[in-house]
Motif scaffolding. Sequence first.
Motif, mmCIF file in Angstrom:
data_model
loop_
_atom_site.group_PDB
_atom_site.id
_atom_site.type_symbol
_atom_site.label_atom_id
_atom_site.label_comp_id
_atom_site.label_asym_id
_atom_site.label_seq_id
_atom_site.Cartn_x
_atom_site.Cartn_y
_atom_site.Cartn_z
ATOM 1 N N ALA A 78 0.835 -1.207 0.000
ATOM 2 C CA ALA A 78 0.000 0.000 0.000
ATOM 3 C C ALA A 78 0.873 1.261 0.000
ATOM 4 C CB ALA A 78 -0.932 -0.010 1.208
ATOM 5 N N ARG A 79 1.967 1.249 0.754
ATOM 6 C CA ARG A 79 2.883 2.404 0.759
ATOM 7 C C ARG A 79 3.507 2.603 -0.620
ATOM 8 N NH1 ARG A 79 4.505 0.118 5.462
ATOM 9 N NH2 ARG A 79 6.524 -0.521 4.628
ATOM 10 N N TYR A 80 3.898 1.513 -1.266
ATOM 11 C CA TYR A 80 4.459 1.608 -2.612
ATOM 12 C C TYR A 80 3.431 2.215 -3.564
ATOM 13 C CZ TYR A 80 5.588 0.306 -7.370
ATOM 14 O OH TYR A 80 5.783 0.360 -8.715
ATOM 15 N N ARG A 81 2.215 1.694 -3.538
ATOM 16 C CA ARG A 81 1.188 2.184 -4.464
ATOM 17 C C ARG A 81 0.867 3.660 -4.217
ATOM 18 N NH1 ARG A 81 -2.308 -3.330 -4.321
ATOM 19 N NH2 ARG A 81 -1.156 -4.379 -5.967
ATOM 20 N N ALA A 82 0.924 4.085 -2.961
ATOM 21 C CA ALA A 82 0.674 5.492 -2.649
ATOM 22 C C ALA A 82 1.811 6.387 -3.143
ATOM 23 C CB ALA A 82 0.483 5.672 -1.144
ATOM 24 N N ALA A 83 2.999 5.820 -3.303
ATOM 25 C CA ALA A 83 4.178 6.610 -3.682
ATOM 26 C C ALA A 83 4.340 6.767 -5.190
ATOM 27 C CB ALA A 83 5.439 5.972 -3.100
ATOM 28 N N VAL A 84 3.596 5.988 -5.966
ATOM 29 C CA VAL A 84 3.727 6.080 -7.423
ATOM 30 C C VAL A 84 2.385 6.454 -8.043
ATOM 31 C CG1 VAL A 84 5.662 4.463 -7.575
ATOM 32 C CG2 VAL A 84 3.333 3.607 -7.810
ATOM 33 N N ALA A 85 2.457 7.259 -9.087
ATOM 34 C CA ALA A 85 1.258 7.650 -9.822
ATOM 35 C C ALA A 85 1.259 6.918 -11.159
ATOM 36 C CB ALA A 85 1.257 9.162 -10.035
ATOM 37 N N PRO A 89 7.615 7.525 -14.093
ATOM 38 C CA PRO A 89 8.515 6.811 -15.005
ATOM 39 C C PRO A 89 8.847 5.413 -14.484
ATOM 40 C CG PRO A 89 9.273 9.058 -14.642
ATOM 41 C CD PRO A 89 8.147 8.817 -13.670
ATOM 42 N N ALA A 90 9.051 4.501 -15.423
ATOM 43 C CA ALA A 90 9.308 3.102 -15.063
ATOM 44 C C ALA A 90 10.495 2.960 -14.118
ATOM 45 C CB ALA A 90 9.525 2.274 -16.326
ATOM 46 N N ILE A 91 11.562 3.711 -14.340
ATOM 47 C CA ILE A 91 12.738 3.569 -13.473
ATOM 48 C C ILE A 91 12.432 4.022 -12.056
ATOM 49 C CG2 ILE A 91 13.800 5.805 -14.021
ATOM 50 C CD1 ILE A 91 15.571 2.398 -13.421
ATOM 51 N N ASP A 92 11.606 5.073 -11.912
ATOM 52 C CA ASP A 92 11.233 5.516 -10.569
ATOM 53 C C ASP A 92 10.357 4.486 -9.867
ATOM 54 O OD1 ASP A 92 12.712 7.811 -10.935
ATOM 55 O OD2 ASP A 92 10.996 9.029 -11.550
ATOM 56 N N ARG A 93 9.539 3.786 -10.648
ATOM 57 C CA ARG A 93 8.727 2.706 -10.060
ATOM 58 C C ARG A 93 9.632 1.585 -9.538
ATOM 59 N NH1 ARG A 93 3.174 2.225 -11.580
ATOM 60 N NH2 ARG A 93 2.535 4.005 -12.837
ATOM 61 N N VAL A 94 10.615 1.206 -10.341
ATOM 62 C CA VAL A 94 11.532 0.140 -9.924
ATOM 63 C C VAL A 94 12.318 0.593 -8.685
ATOM 64 C CG1 VAL A 94 13.609 -1.147 -10.571
ATOM 65 C CG2 VAL A 94 11.715 -0.956 -12.184
ATOM 66 N N CYS A 95 12.834 1.806 -8.690
ATOM 67 C CA CYS A 95 13.630 2.291 -7.553
ATOM 68 C C CYS A 95 12.770 2.425 -6.290
ATOM 69 C CB CYS A 95 14.309 3.614 -7.899
ATOM 70 S SG CYS A 95 15.669 3.417 -9.078
ATOM 71 N N THR A 96 11.525 2.877 -6.442
ATOM 72 C CA THR A 96 10.614 2.960 -5.301
ATOM 73 C C THR A 96 10.312 1.562 -4.763
ATOM 74 O OG1 THR A 96 9.641 5.008 -6.126
ATOM 75 C CG2 THR A 96 8.348 3.772 -4.512
ATOM 76 N N ALA A 97 10.097 0.613 -5.668
ATOM 77 C CA ALA A 97 9.837 -0.769 -5.240
ATOM 78 C C ALA A 97 11.044 -1.332 -4.487
ATOM 79 C CB ALA A 97 9.505 -1.647 -6.444
ATOM 80 N N LEU A 98 12.246 -1.050 -4.975
ATOM 81 C CA LEU A 98 13.453 -1.519 -4.279
ATOM 82 C C LEU A 98 13.570 -0.874 -2.896
ATOM 83 C CD1 LEU A 98 15.973 -1.508 -7.265
ATOM 84 C CD2 LEU A 98 15.231 -3.531 -5.970
ATOM 85 N N GLY A 99 13.275 0.407 -2.805
ATOM 86 C CA GLY A 99 13.323 1.092 -1.510
ATOM 87 C C GLY A 99 12.298 0.556 -0.532
ATOM 88 N N THR A 100 11.095 0.284 -1.037
ATOM 89 C CA THR A 100 10.035 -0.284 -0.189
ATOM 90 C C THR A 100 10.432 -1.675 0.296
ATOM 91 O OG1 THR A 100 8.365 0.979 -1.395
ATOM 92 C CG2 THR A 100 7.586 -0.887 -0.099
ATOM 93 N N MET A 101 11.028 -2.452 -0.606
ATOM 94 C CA MET A 101 11.501 -3.789 -0.238
ATOM 95 C C MET A 101 12.556 -3.694 0.854
ATOM 96 S SD MET A 101 13.306 -6.549 -2.750
ATOM 97 C CE MET A 101 13.955 -8.097 -2.131
ATOM 98 N N ALA A 102 13.482 -2.741 0.729
ATOM 99 C CA ALA A 102 14.535 -2.566 1.737
ATOM 100 C C ALA A 102 13.940 -2.187 3.090
ATOM 101 C CB ALA A 102 15.535 -1.511 1.273
ATOM 102 N N GLU A 103 12.955 -1.306 3.092
ATOM 103 C CA GLU A 103 12.295 -0.913 4.350
ATOM 104 C C GLU A 103 11.633 -2.118 5.014
ATOM 105 O OE1 GLU A 103 9.532 2.163 3.352
ATOM 106 O OE2 GLU A 103 11.115 3.542 2.710
ATOM 107 N N TYR A 104 10.941 -2.918 4.207
ATOM 108 C CA TYR A 104 10.262 -4.108 4.723
ATOM 109 C C TYR A 104 11.278 -5.090 5.317
ATOM 110 C CZ TYR A 104 7.705 -8.505 4.783
ATOM 111 O OH TYR A 104 7.161 -9.687 5.182
ATOM 112 N N LEU A 105 12.357 -5.326 4.581
ATOM 113 C CA LEU A 105 13.389 -6.254 5.055
ATOM 114 C C LEU A 105 14.023 -5.759 6.350
ATOM 115 C CD1 LEU A 105 15.063 -7.075 1.631
ATOM 116 C CD2 LEU A 105 13.780 -8.688 3.053
ATOM 117 N N GLU A 106 14.285 -4.476 6.410
ATOM 118 C CA GLU A 106 14.892 -3.895 7.617
ATOM 119 C C GLU A 106 13.957 -4.041 8.814
ATOM 120 O OE1 GLU A 106 17.397 -2.044 10.276
ATOM 121 O OE2 GLU A 106 17.878 -2.763 8.256
#
Length: 199
Positions: A78-85, A89-106
């Motif tokens: 839900a946080r990822y979906r709220a962060a992207v419109a 751009p596709a690269i920002d979606r991938v980078c946001t997804a990676l950041g969200t994944m890192a937060e979850y893992l941490e």
Amino acid sequence: MTAAPAAPGRLERRKARTRAAILDAASRLFHEQGFEDTSIQQIAELADTGVGTLYGYFASKEDLLREVLRVSRDDAVARYRAAVAGDTPAIDRVCTALGTMAEYLEAHRRLLVSVFRLAARSESFEDDYAEWLQRSFTELIESGIRSGEFRPVPADAAARMLMTTMMTASLGIGAWAGRAGDPAAIVEIQQLARALLLR
């Protein structure tokens, strides 16, 4: 004219509160003490319910762990979906997804180590989320390729490489030893994604 759905009755509301209290207690204890060192009795006591009642909602401690992680994963999605419109751009979606994944893992490092141990000991402990996450990252990359934003890389392999790199960095293992929780590591992996994917 269709009648509005009836509000949940008192029994359903009480069941929902009991289930939520059990999940909250399990999550707190798993994070504080670890999965292995937490007993069903401790969870029931913290949830202010009986062990029998707890087993009426969850068949095992492993089921509780699955559900605690599922709720956390849903929050991360839900946080990822709220962060992207839609026009992100596709690269920002991938980078946001990676950041969200890192937060979850941490946030769930201790629990995820328990999941890895359980999966190694028992084939019955499966984590469908890993498969879903792989598909989602692959689809993000394929979407970027279709739009012409990304190079025509093997999407599945690129997704696996980026996810594995983020996981090992977030957990501070392998080549990333000593860098668990290092925000610079996340930025480096996002830069790697840009170098790998952008035309």
